[in-house]
Design a protein around this motif. Structure first.
Motif, mmCIF file in Angstrom:
data_model
loop_
_atom_site.group_PDB
_atom_site.id
_atom_site.type_symbol
_atom_site.label_atom_id
_atom_site.label_comp_id
_atom_site.label_asym_id
_atom_site.label_seq_id
_atom_site.Cartn_x
_atom_site.Cartn_y
_atom_site.Cartn_z
ATOM 1 N N TRP A 7 90.224 83.865 50.812
ATOM 2 C CA TRP A 7 89.213 82.714 51.467
ATOM 3 C C TRP A 7 89.234 82.647 52.657
ATOM 4 O O TRP A 7 90.423 82.508 53.075
ATOM 5 N N THR A 8 88.358 82.693 53.424
ATOM 6 C CA THR A 8 87.988 82.528 54.754
ATOM 7 C C THR A 8 87.506 81.057 55.402
ATOM 8 O O THR A 8 86.558 81.131 54.405
ATOM 9 N N GLU A 9 87.875 80.197 55.833
ATOM 10 C CA GLU A 9 86.724 78.708 56.519
ATOM 11 C C GLU A 9 85.137 79.255 56.981
ATOM 12 O O GLU A 9 85.814 80.377 57.024
ATOM 13 N N GLY A 10 84.201 79.192 56.034
ATOM 14 C CA GLY A 10 82.970 79.491 56.645
ATOM 15 C C GLY A 10 82.276 80.235 55.090
ATOM 16 O O GLY A 10 81.689 80.538 55.326
ATOM 17 N N ASP A 11 83.486 81.065 54.121
ATOM 18 C CA ASP A 11 82.829 81.770 53.968
ATOM 19 C C ASP A 11 81.881 80.715 52.300
ATOM 20 O O ASP A 11 82.427 80.109 52.181
ATOM 21 N N TRP A 21 89.979 76.124 50.125
ATOM 22 C CA TRP A 21 88.842 74.566 50.790
ATOM 23 C C TRP A 21 90.307 74.167 51.555
ATOM 24 O O TRP A 21 90.847 74.696 51.687
ATOM 25 N N VAL A 22 89.001 73.658 52.337
ATOM 26 C CA VAL A 22 89.973 72.615 53.413
ATOM 27 C C VAL A 22 89.918 70.872 52.879
ATOM 28 O O VAL A 22 88.792 70.809 52.653
ATOM 29 N N GLU A 23 91.093 70.946 53.210
ATOM 30 C CA GLU A 23 91.211 69.749 53.096
ATOM 31 C C GLU A 23 91.517 68.601 54.445
ATOM 32 O O GLU A 23 92.270 68.650 55.252
ATOM 33 N N PRO A 24 90.553 67.664 54.190
ATOM 34 C CA PRO A 24 90.545 66.716 55.825
ATOM 35 C C PRO A 24 92.000 65.784 55.785
ATOM 36 O O PRO A 24 92.419 65.361 54.744
ATOM 37 N N HIS A 25 92.556 65.198 56.370
ATOM 38 C CA HIS A 25 94.187 64.700 57.253
ATOM 39 C C HIS A 25 92.894 63.382 56.720
ATOM 40 O O HIS A 25 92.238 62.891 57.154
ATOM 41 N N PRO A 26 94.046 62.452 55.363
ATOM 42 C CA PRO A 26 93.175 60.915 55.754
ATOM 43 C C PRO A 26 93.281 60.193 56.368
ATOM 44 O O PRO A 26 92.612 59.281 56.626
ATOM 45 N N THR A 27 93.719 60.542 57.597
ATOM 46 C CA THR A 27 93.916 59.265 58.894
ATOM 47 C C THR A 27 93.371 59.668 59.704
ATOM 48 O O THR A 27 92.989 58.691 60.952
ATOM 49 N N ASP A 28 93.596 60.794 59.920
ATOM 50 C CA ASP A 28 92.825 61.751 62.043
ATOM 51 C C ASP A 28 91.625 62.295 61.558
ATOM 52 O O ASP A 28 92.038 63.733 60.649
ATOM 53 N N PRO A 29 90.705 62.127 62.462
ATOM 54 C CA PRO A 29 89.889 62.916 61.876
ATOM 55 C C PRO A 29 89.996 64.464 62.763
ATOM 56 O O PRO A 29 89.242 65.502 62.048
ATOM 57 N N ASP A 30 90.936 64.852 63.185
ATOM 58 C CA ASP A 30 91.173 65.785 64.210
ATOM 59 C C ASP A 30 92.052 66.656 62.891
ATOM 60 O O ASP A 30 92.289 67.945 64.292
ATOM 61 N N LEU A 31 92.641 66.242 62.281
ATOM 62 C CA LEU A 31 93.680 67.203 61.917
ATOM 63 C C LEU A 31 92.785 67.488 60.288
ATOM 64 O O LEU A 31 92.529 66.882 59.901
ATOM 65 N N GLU A 32 92.805 69.143 59.567
ATOM 66 C CA GLU A 32 92.632 69.870 57.650
ATOM 67 C C GLU A 32 93.779 70.658 57.881
ATOM 68 O O GLU A 32 94.784 71.030 58.750
ATOM 69 N N ARG A 33 94.034 71.516 56.848
ATOM 70 C CA ARG A 33 94.800 71.927 55.929
ATOM 71 C C ARG A 33 93.630 72.464 55.002
ATOM 72 O O ARG A 33 93.092 72.479 54.681
ATOM 73 N N ALA A 34 94.507 74.517 54.584
ATOM 74 C CA ALA A 34 94.198 75.081 54.039
ATOM 75 C C ALA A 34 94.898 74.934 52.324
ATOM 76 O O ALA A 34 95.666 74.471 52.049
ATOM 77 N N ALA A 35 94.052 75.013 51.752
ATOM 78 C CA ALA A 35 93.935 75.262 50.125
ATOM 79 C C ALA A 35 93.601 75.821 49.277
ATOM 80 O O ALA A 35 92.869 76.367 49.845
ATOM 81 N N GLY A 36 94.433 76.162 48.302
ATOM 82 C CA GLY A 36 94.324 77.360 47.766
ATOM 83 C C GLY A 36 94.223 77.093 46.187
ATOM 84 O O GLY A 36 95.745 76.360 46.312
ATOM 85 N N GLU A 37 94.273 78.269 44.978
ATOM 86 C CA GLU A 37 94.593 77.666 43.671
ATOM 87 C C GLU A 37 94.273 78.776 43.723
ATOM 88 O O GLU A 37 93.208 79.896 43.598
ATOM 89 N N THR A 38 94.761 79.707 42.379
ATOM 90 C CA THR A 38 94.455 81.002 41.593
ATOM 91 C C THR A 38 95.123 80.702 39.997
ATOM 92 O O THR A 38 95.727 80.258 40.591
ATOM 93 N N THR A 39 94.516 81.266 39.607
ATOM 94 C CA THR A 39 94.430 81.426 38.201
ATOM 95 C C THR A 39 93.764 82.936 37.693
ATOM 96 O O THR A 39 93.027 83.838 38.244
#
Length: 136
Positions: free
Chosen positions: A48-52, A68-86
């Motif tokens: 997956w690529t952000e924007g898909d 999906w993208v997960e935003p940082h809980p306190t800093d709006p300028d940060l985010e991280r990539a998250a994924g899961e596979t079954t």
């Protein structure tokens, strides 16, 4: 003469012992080299690529992969990539990264497991692109 025969028998035992040890070492090496080691023999798929819009159609019917993208809980300028596979019945990994034009900024590395795996990259600037991968 008796001493020569005794020495000859000892030499034969030593030679046979060495031959047995060499055969044992070679056998263990052959067995170890024939084992399947996922880290060396793995295939990686773009998940997956952000924007898909849809991350479920990843090309292998038995696999369900989401990113999906997960935003940082306190800093709006940060985010991280998250994924899961079954992937039922399969030893596989999920990987999440933040990238910039192909350069890796942060990486969860391969998170291995059976049936279900998930991964989250370290946080990075919102200007980077979140991507997830899976493989076996």
């Amino acid at each position: 003469m008796l001493q020569e025969l005794t020495m000859d028998a000892k030499n034969r035992r030593v030679k046979i012992g060495i031959k047995k040890r060499v055969v044992q070492v070679l056998s263990v090496g052959l067995i170890c080299s024939s084992l399947s080691i996922p880290a060396f023999a793995s295939e990686e798929y773009q998940g997956w690529t952000e924007g898909d819009v849809n991350a479920n159609d990843v090309g292998i019917q038995a696999v369900d992969h989401n990113g999906w993208v997960e935003p940082h809980p306190t800093d709006p300028d940060l985010e991280r990539a998250a994924g899961e596979t079954t992937w039922p019945g399969e030893y596989h990994y999920t990987r999440a990264r933040m990238e910039d034009d192909g350069d890796v900024i942060t990486d969860s590395f391969r998170q291995w497991g059976w049936d279900y795996t998930n991964a989250r990259s370290p946080y990075a600037s919102i200007w980077y692109t979140a991507k997830t991968y899976y493989g076996h």
